[in-house]
Scaffold this motif. Structure first.
Motif, PDB file in Angstrom:
ATOM      1  N   MET A   1      11.490  15.834  -1.260  1.00  0.00           N
ATOM      2  CA  MET A   1      12.126  14.655  -0.681  1.00  0.00           C
ATOM      3  C   MET A   1      12.145  14.833   0.836  1.00  0.00           C
ATOM      4  O   MET A   1      12.463  15.929   1.318  1.00  0.00           O
ATOM      5  CB  MET A   1      13.571  14.511  -1.171  1.00  0.00           C
ATOM      6  N   THR A   2      11.847  13.782   1.565  1.00  0.00           N
ATOM      7  CA  THR A   2      11.907  13.877   3.019  1.00  0.00           C
ATOM      8  C   THR A   2      13.275  13.397   3.490  1.00  0.00           C
ATOM      9  O   THR A   2      13.568  12.206   3.497  1.00  0.00           O
ATOM     10  CB  THR A   2      10.796  13.050   3.681  1.00  0.00           C
ATOM     11  N   THR A   3      14.130  14.354   3.851  1.00  0.00           N
ATOM     12  CA  THR A   3      15.443  14.030   4.373  1.00  0.00           C
ATOM     13  C   THR A   3      15.359  13.998   5.900  1.00  0.00           C
ATOM     14  O   THR A   3      14.276  13.893   6.466  1.00  0.00           O
ATOM     15  CB  THR A   3      16.513  15.015   3.857  1.00  0.00           C
ATOM     16  N   SER A   4      16.476  14.075   6.582  1.00  0.00           N
ATOM     17  CA  SER A   4      16.477  13.981   8.045  1.00  0.00           C
ATOM     18  C   SER A   4      17.771  14.538   8.609  1.00  0.00           C
ATOM     19  O   SER A   4      18.828  14.485   7.962  1.00  0.00           O
ATOM     20  CB  SER A   4      16.324  12.518   8.476  1.00  0.00           C
ATOM     21  N   SER A   5      17.701  15.034   9.830  1.00  0.00           N
ATOM     22  CA  SER A   5      18.913  15.454  10.528  1.00  0.00           C
ATOM     23  C   SER A   5      19.853  14.269  10.721  1.00  0.00           C
ATOM     24  O   SER A   5      21.070  14.446  10.835  1.00  0.00           O
ATOM     25  CB  SER A   5      18.560  16.071  11.884  1.00  0.00           C
ATOM     26  N   SER A   6      19.309  13.057  10.728  1.00  0.00           N
ATOM     27  CA  SER A   6      20.158  11.863  10.843  1.00  0.00           C
ATOM     28  C   SER A   6      21.061  11.713   9.627  1.00  0.00           C
ATOM     29  O   SER A   6      22.170  11.182   9.722  1.00  0.00           O
ATOM     30  CB  SER A   6      19.297  10.601  10.995  1.00  0.00           C
ATOM     31  N   GLY A   7      20.589  12.170   8.475  1.00  0.00           N
ATOM     32  CA  GLY A   7      21.420  12.159   7.282  1.00  0.00           C
ATOM     33  C   GLY A   7      22.327  13.371   7.216  1.00  0.00           C
ATOM     34  O   GLY A   7      23.510  13.268   6.888  1.00  0.00           O
ATOM     35  N   LEU A   8      21.785  14.533   7.546  1.00  0.00           N
ATOM     36  CA  LEU A   8      22.556  15.772   7.463  1.00  0.00           C
ATOM     37  C   LEU A   8      23.682  15.809   8.488  1.00  0.00           C
ATOM     38  O   LEU A   8      24.770  16.315   8.209  1.00  0.00           O
ATOM     39  CB  LEU A   8      21.627  16.969   7.678  1.00  0.00           C
ATOM     40  N   TYR A   9      23.426  15.256   9.677  1.00  0.00           N
ATOM     41  CA  TYR A   9      24.380  15.421  10.779  1.00  0.00           C
ATOM     42  C   TYR A   9      24.743  14.127  11.493  1.00  0.00           C
ATOM     43  O   TYR A   9      25.610  14.122  12.357  1.00  0.00           O
ATOM     44  CB  TYR A   9      23.811  16.421  11.797  1.00  0.00           C
TER      45      TYR A   9
END
Length: 301
Positions: free
Chosen positions: A149-157
């Motif tokens: 899955m391609t997540t993002s620092s925008s989601g994590l943080y």
């Protein structure tokens, strides 16, 4: 040990350009047969054309690899199922799924229309769900599968103006957490990749980023590892500019408070709740409840 993919079949969504293209090219160069999926739309998801996917297939074939183009929208479950059926008809298996397709519709939450929020979640989250569901039973039957899955620092943080994108990207982490547990007995390993790269998706950030250091090809080694035979599972791998880090969802040791003034006790001891000394990475969600019950039992001894 060289990472190779001979005999493996990979589906890469959003592979007509940027990160997806680099992933597809690298997988093919290392022996995989690759389905290059791309709707061919604009960055906000509008429009569509198979041209981008076909161009990447031509690159792969010119280099001696095997690939096929597909222009299905990942939001269209029937079209995704047809893509997987065509893959099975041509190559007989699916070993790797890279959920990379994405769109942006950035605005502050105050100015964002609900439709723009819904659409971004539909593409990133439900798009990954549609693709994963379409290959899940195939991988279970094979006793082998690698999904990213391609997540993002925008989601994590978090990131200003990206409430829709961030929500969708963090949701993919939750999806990965559960699927990695459910897929373990069939050797289906599920991971997240959080890339930092200069692509069409990040072109508006140009002034803030050293673009020459952020080529998407510098992220792809992380993807190759996450879909290899020796891959980990349940990993959130951050990657960019040749740097690789691992992100975790952790749980602190916390405190136990009860009684009529429990809220006040919590407020007074919140620094203890936040203390990261001894924090853990739970094996599954039930661990939180077990830790809390253990505290309660200890308090009543």
């Amino acid at each position: 040990m060289s990472i190779r993919f001979e005999g493996k079949v990979a589906i890469v969504t959003g592979a007509g350009g940027g990160l997806g293209r680099e992933h597809a090219l690298a997988l093919a160069a290392r022996g995989a047969k690759v389905v290059v999926n791309d709707l061919g739309g604009a960055r906000d998801g509008s429009g569509g054309s198979a041209t981008a996917a076909e161009a990447v297939v031509a690159e792969i074939e010119a280099a001696g690899g095997e690939a096929m183009a597909n222009a299905a929208s990942v939001t269209d479950a029937a079209a995704v199922e047809a893509m997987v059926a065509a893959t099975m008809a041509k190559w007989g298996r699916v070993d790797i799924l890279v959920n990379n397709a994405g769109v942006l519709r950035d605005k502050t939450f105050a100015k964002m229309e609900l439709e723009d929020f819904r659409f971004v979640v539909d593409v990133h989250l439900m798009g990954a769900v549609n693709c994963t569901k379409a290959v899940w039973e195939i991988m279970r039957t094979q006793g082998y599968g690698r999904i990213v899955m391609t997540t993002s620092s925008s989601g994590l943080y978090g990131n200003f103006g990206q409430s829709n994108y961030g929500a969708a990207k963090m949701a993919l982490v939750g999806l990965m957490q559960t699927l990695s547990i459910e897929g373990a007995k069939n050797d289906i390993r599920v991971n997240c990749l959080a890339p930092t790269a200069h692509t069409r998706m990040t072109e508006d950030l140009g002034a803030a980023l050293p673009l020459e250091a952020l080529g998407p090809e510098l992220v792809t080694p992380g993807l190759l590892y996450l879909v290899s035979e020796g891959a980990p599972s349940r990993c959130i791998l951050a990657a960019g500019a040749g740097g690789f880090e691992r992100a975790y969802v952790t749980l602190t040791q916390g405190v136990h408070v009860t009684g009529a003034d429990a809220a006040e006790q919590l407020a007074a001891r919140f620094a203890e709740v936040s203390d990261r000394a001894g924090e853990i990475v739970p094996e599954m969600g039930a661990a939180q409840g077990m830790i809390e019950l253990t505290k309660a039992q200890a308090a009543h001894r």
